[in-house]
Design an enzyme around this catalytic site. Structure first.
Site, PDB file in Angstrom:
ATOM      1  N   ASP A   5      -6.970  -1.452  -4.670  1.00 43.33           N
ATOM      2  CA  ASP A   5      -8.041  -1.080  -3.742  1.00 43.33           C
ATOM      3  C   ASP A   5      -8.989  -0.067  -4.369  1.00 43.33           C
ATOM      4  O   ASP A   5     -10.209  -0.135  -4.171  1.00 43.33           O
ATOM      5  CB  ASP A   5      -7.457  -0.501  -2.451  1.00 43.33           C
ATOM      6  CG  ASP A   5      -6.624  -1.514  -1.681  1.00 43.33           C
ATOM      7  OD1 ASP A   5      -6.855  -2.725  -1.826  1.00 43.33           O
ATOM      8  OD2 ASP A   5      -5.726  -1.075  -0.936  1.00 43.33           O
ATOM      9  N   ASP A  55       0.855  -1.189   0.000  1.00 40.89           N
ATOM     10  CA  ASP A  55       0.000   0.000   0.000  1.00 40.89           C
ATOM     11  C   ASP A  55       0.889   1.236   0.000  1.00 40.89           C
ATOM     12  O   ASP A  55       1.990   1.219   0.562  1.00 40.89           O
ATOM     13  CB  ASP A  55      -0.892   0.016   1.247  1.00 40.89           C
ATOM     14  CG  ASP A  55      -1.966  -1.059   1.209  1.00 40.89           C
ATOM     15  OD1 ASP A  55      -2.480  -1.350   0.115  1.00 40.89           O
ATOM     16  OD2 ASP A  55      -2.300  -1.600   2.271  1.00 40.89           O
TER      17      ASP A  55
END
Length: 163
Positions: free
Chosen positions: A133, A115
């Site tokens: 995401d 991330d």
């Protein structure tokens, strides 16, 4: 528009996700954070061995099984849909499929998801996320739009059509 175009979109999501993650892993150390828009948007390298908001940390087998089932289910569902009638749902599923595959690749390679997009909203540090995401969220929103609004309109047209 052929269904092959939708497969290209899935591939594009996966490639964009993986290219951005590779850039981060090659140019940053875990925990590094660089402001893009100070007090709002940062590039912060983080690894998440769980799901959204870090829940279920370390349960890789569960994530593998759920992802494989989801990919198979979405693929079978996509085969049954008709482009003219189900375009929004197809696009939603393609985004979800691309996002699921992007994060699955990370879990297989790193045993965690890479991330790096870090936002701050009115002092709240939103959980760090990635391109996969974004695709998952966009796909879910489109699916809800299709189910709650467009599908309702289709049903209404079927049942209340006066000839």
């Amino acid at each position: 528009m052929k269904k092959l175009v939708f497969l290209w979109i899935t591939g594009l999501v996966v490639v964009l996700d993986q290219v951005t993650k590779q850039w981060v892993t090659r140019n940053m150390q875990i925990g590094d954070s660089h402001p893009i828009i100070p007090r709002f948007l940062y590039m912060t390298y983080h690894r998440n061995s769980g799901a959204a908001w870090g829940i279920l940390q370390g349960h890789m087998l569960l994530f593998y099984v759920v992802t494989v089932i989801a990919v198979i289910g979405i693929s079978l569902w996509l085969k049954k849909l008709r482009i003219k009638e189900d375009r929004v749902l197809i696009i939603a599923l393609v985004f979800i499929l691309g996002g699921a595959l992007g994060n699955f690749i990370d879990r297989v390679i790193y045993r965690a998801v890479i991330d790096f997009i870090h936002t701050v909203w009115w002092g709240y540090h939103f959980p760090i996320f990635n391109v996969a995401d974004i695709a998952l969220v966009c796909g879910t929103v489109l699916m809800l739009l299709d189910i709650l609004i467009l599908d309702h309109k289709k049903s209404k047209d079927l049942y209340f059509k006066v000839d």
